[in-house]
Design a protein around this motif. Structure first.
Motif, PDB file in Angstrom:
ATOM      1  N   GLY A   1      -5.266   9.743  -1.086  1.00 31.32           N
ATOM      2  CA  GLY A   1      -6.053   9.945   0.114  1.00 31.32           C
ATOM      3  C   GLY A   1      -6.432  11.406   0.293  1.00 31.32           C
ATOM      4  O   GLY A   1      -6.089  12.263  -0.526  1.00 31.32           O
ATOM      5  N   PRO A   2      -7.170  11.729   1.351  1.00 35.73           N
ATOM      6  CA  PRO A   2      -7.522  13.135   1.619  1.00 35.73           C
ATOM      7  C   PRO A   2      -6.280  14.014   1.613  1.00 35.73           C
ATOM      8  O   PRO A   2      -5.291  13.724   2.288  1.00 35.73           O
ATOM      9  CB  PRO A   2      -8.165  13.060   3.010  1.00 35.73           C
ATOM     10  N   GLY A   3      -6.329  15.084   0.826  1.00 36.76           N
ATOM     11  CA  GLY A   3      -5.177  15.960   0.645  1.00 36.76           C
ATOM     12  C   GLY A   3      -4.412  15.691  -0.629  1.00 36.76           C
ATOM     13  O   GLY A   3      -3.452  16.407  -0.935  1.00 36.76           O
ATOM     14  N   GLN A   4      -4.829  14.688  -1.398  1.00 37.78           N
ATOM     15  CA  GLN A   4      -4.105  14.326  -2.615  1.00 37.78           C
ATOM     16  C   GLN A   4      -5.078  14.159  -3.783  1.00 37.78           C
ATOM     17  O   GLN A   4      -6.196  13.647  -3.620  1.00 37.78           O
ATOM     18  CB  GLN A   4      -3.347  13.005  -2.415  1.00 37.78           C
TER      19      GLN A   4
ATOM     20  N   GLU B   1      -6.053   8.077   7.705  1.00 38.90           N
ATOM     21  CA  GLU B   1      -5.904   6.673   8.075  1.00 38.90           C
ATOM     22  C   GLU B   1      -7.232   5.922   7.996  1.00 38.90           C
ATOM     23  O   GLU B   1      -7.270   4.727   7.682  1.00 38.90           O
ATOM     24  CB  GLU B   1      -5.279   6.524   9.463  1.00 38.90           C
ATOM     25  N   ASP B   2      -8.346   6.621   8.251  1.00 38.62           N
ATOM     26  CA  ASP B   2      -9.646   5.970   8.125  1.00 38.62           C
ATOM     27  C   ASP B   2      -9.950   5.664   6.664  1.00 38.62           C
ATOM     28  O   ASP B   2     -10.432   4.573   6.330  1.00 38.62           O
ATOM     29  CB  ASP B   2     -10.741   6.861   8.720  1.00 38.62           C
ATOM     30  N   ALA B   3      -9.639   6.623   5.773  1.00 43.34           N
ATOM     31  CA  ALA B   3      -9.848   6.385   4.340  1.00 43.34           C
ATOM     32  C   ALA B   3      -8.947   5.261   3.849  1.00 43.34           C
ATOM     33  O   ALA B   3      -9.369   4.401   3.057  1.00 43.34           O
ATOM     34  CB  ALA B   3      -9.574   7.672   3.554  1.00 43.34           C
ATOM     35  N   ALA B   4      -7.696   5.236   4.317  1.00 43.45           N
ATOM     36  CA  ALA B   4      -6.761   4.190   3.893  1.00 43.45           C
ATOM     37  C   ALA B   4      -7.223   2.823   4.378  1.00 43.45           C
ATOM     38  O   ALA B   4      -7.153   1.830   3.631  1.00 43.45           O
ATOM     39  CB  ALA B   4      -5.366   4.504   4.419  1.00 43.45           C
ATOM     40  N   SER B   5      -7.689   2.733   5.603  1.00 46.99           N
ATOM     41  CA  SER B   5      -8.178   1.452   6.121  1.00 46.99           C
ATOM     42  C   SER B   5      -9.397   0.971   5.351  1.00 46.99           C
ATOM     43  O   SER B   5      -9.547  -0.229   5.082  1.00 46.99           O
ATOM     44  CB  SER B   5      -8.514   1.573   7.607  1.00 46.99           C
ATOM     45  N   THR B   6     -10.268   1.894   4.980  1.00 44.18           N
ATOM     46  CA  THR B   6     -11.440   1.534   4.179  1.00 44.18           C
ATOM     47  C   THR B   6     -11.006   1.004   2.819  1.00 44.18           C
ATOM     48  O   THR B   6     -11.531  -0.006   2.329  1.00 44.18           O
ATOM     49  CB  THR B   6     -12.368   2.749   4.015  1.00 44.18           C
TER      50      THR B   6
ATOM     51  N   PHE C   1       0.875  -1.177   0.000  1.00 44.29           N
ATOM     52  CA  PHE C   1       0.000   0.000   0.000  1.00 44.29           C
ATOM     53  C   PHE C   1       0.908   1.221   0.000  1.00 44.29           C
ATOM     54  O   PHE C   1       1.639   1.471   0.951  1.00 44.29           O
ATOM     55  CB  PHE C   1      -0.884  -0.025   1.241  1.00 44.29           C
ATOM     56  N   PHE C   2       0.870   1.990  -1.091  1.00 40.27           N
ATOM     57  CA  PHE C   2       1.790   3.101  -1.323  1.00 40.27           C
ATOM     58  C   PHE C   2       1.078   4.426  -1.034  1.00 40.27           C
ATOM     59  O   PHE C   2       0.065   4.741  -1.649  1.00 40.27           O
ATOM     60  CB  PHE C   2       2.251   3.059  -2.782  1.00 40.27           C
ATOM     61  N   ILE C   3       1.631   5.195  -0.094  1.00 36.14           N
ATOM     62  CA  ILE C   3       1.124   6.540   0.200  1.00 36.14           C
ATOM     63  C   ILE C   3       2.144   7.554  -0.312  1.00 36.14           C
ATOM     64  O   ILE C   3       3.246   7.653   0.233  1.00 36.14           O
ATOM     65  CB  ILE C   3       0.896   6.734   1.700  1.00 36.14           C
TER      66      ILE C   3
END
Length: 409
Positions: free
Chosen positions: A186-189, A205-210, A154-156
């Protein structure tokens, strides 16, 4: 949201704009002024407001070249031009700090060109959309050419990046190692900004976990082997993600940006505070400062339970070494830090401005090797140590790599 929202809020650092524009003109850089040579902006850019138009024109040319090569049947060449166009369009939209018609055109063009990249790519790249909090978050899933379930990385990306920028579709560090790669907006990107999803303290982190839950429902992904690769400012989001989602089996944070955000917003380029005023949709500077004051990771890092790697440059202006070392010591999971001597942010990456790397490999394939080792069950060698890597010195996997914290030790 109207098509032409109000101008961004005024900030104290806006008074430095004339110096900032002069630095852009002279260096071709908007941030990271330390590396030698001119940055990637065209010489015709003489101030920040000119970036979008001049980089966008280069993107238009690259897109035309891609279309011509595709029509001629030169699919790999077309892919290269379309990828170049997608990157340039994404870079051109980024300096626009309101969601207006120009930003929508440039961002939409980046996705349009990347759709051509996906069509021409030798391996499948899926545009994945995940429902989240009444909206949608998105990413690209780059599938490795393997049979059966494979590990997932999972690449951020960083705060100045979108999912279209990495990896090059013909040089995918994860897929080459038999791992699927999911690159997240994610939020901000990227797409989240265009969907008016604001950046909050804990939303990423909530969006990433979803998104991860959505991915792990797939039969081609091994849900027991999930790695996290979060680079630059993405490491701030990544630390929070790793601390709150126990499904992550290993985490690598290259160019770690985990220190007090004072350095980023008050001592680094004025661009960062201007950017975050847009990402957070702050009503005024006081509200933005309250947000920044809540960004410390002192209580977050001890909650990470998976093996963790931090890498950073010895003189990264946003990550003073002593403070980064103190934060590293708060990680209770098996962890290691690599300090690249004499380097700044974005350490050991081969670029035209830095053709000779400070070490003998780029950090991306090295980081993917590190994740692959952890996900395959190989224990971390020398846990808890800080490896101080001099220019052209030994590999961090060399038993003789020095474990020390400063050059004088």
């Amino acid at each position: 949201m109207s098509d032409e929202p109000a101008r961004r809020i005024r900030l104290r650092r806006d008074g430095q704009q004339w110096e900032f524009d002069r630095a852009i003109r002279d260096t071709g850089r908007v941030y990271h002024f330390q590396p030698p040579g001119r940055g990637g902006l065209p010489p015709s850019v003489r101030m920040h407001d000119m970036i979008s138009k001049h980089v966008g024109r280069g993107a238009q040319r690259a897109e035309r070249l891609g279309a011509a090569e595709a029509a001629a049947g030169h699919h790999l060449t077309a892919l290269e031009h379309y990828f170049d166009a997608a990157v340039k369009y994404a870079q051109a939209q980024h300096p626009i700090l309101v969601t207006n018609a120009e930003k929508r055109y440039l961002h939409g063009s980046a996705i349009r060109c990347y759709d051509e990249v996906r069509r021409l790519a030798p391996a499948p790249i899926e545009h994945v959309h995940v429902p989240w909090r009444g909206s949608t978050v998105s990413g690209y899933l780059h599938l490795a050419p393997v049979d059966g379930p494979a590990p997932l990385v999972f690449f951020i990306p960083g705060c100045d990046m979108t999912k279209e920028l990495v990896p090059h579709p013909l040089y995918n560090w994860a897929a080459q190692r038999g791992m699927h790669l999911f690159v997240f907006d994610g939020p901000g990107q990227g797409e989240c900004n265009l969907r008016d999803i604001p950046l909050t303290i804990d939303g990423y982190e909530d969006a990433a976990s979803t998104a991860l839950s959505h991915l792990l429902d797939r039969p081609d992904i091994d849900a027991t082997r999930v790695g996290l690769y979060a680079m630059s400012f993405g490491s701030w989001w990544g630390a929070r993600f790793a601390a709150t989602d126990q499904r992550i089996g290993a985490a690598s944070f290259p160019w770690a940006s985990i220190c007090d955000k004072y350095y980023l917003f008050e001592e680094e380029s004025p661009r960062y505070k201007q950017l975050f005023s847009y990402l957070t949709r702050a009503a005024d500077e006081d509200e933005l400062d309250e947000f920044i004051a809540r960004m410390g990771l002192e209580e977050i890092l001890p909650r990470i339970s998976c093996p963790t790697l931090l890498t950073l440059g010895e003189y990264d202006p946003r990550s003073p070494l002593d403070e980064a070392l103190a934060l590293f010591d708060r990680i209770q999971a098996p962890a290691q830090m690599w300090v690249f001597a004499d380097q700044h942010h974005m350490t050991n990456v081969r670029t035209p401005a830095n053709a000779t790397p400070m070490w003998n490999l780029d950090i991306h394939p090295t980081g993917m090797d590190w994740l692959g080792d952890r996900l395959s069950g190989k224990p971390l060698d020398r846990p808890g140590e800080v490896l101080y890597l001099e220019p052209n010195g030994p590999s961090p996997h060399d038993p003789d790599a020095p474990a020390k914290r400063h050059w004088y030790e």
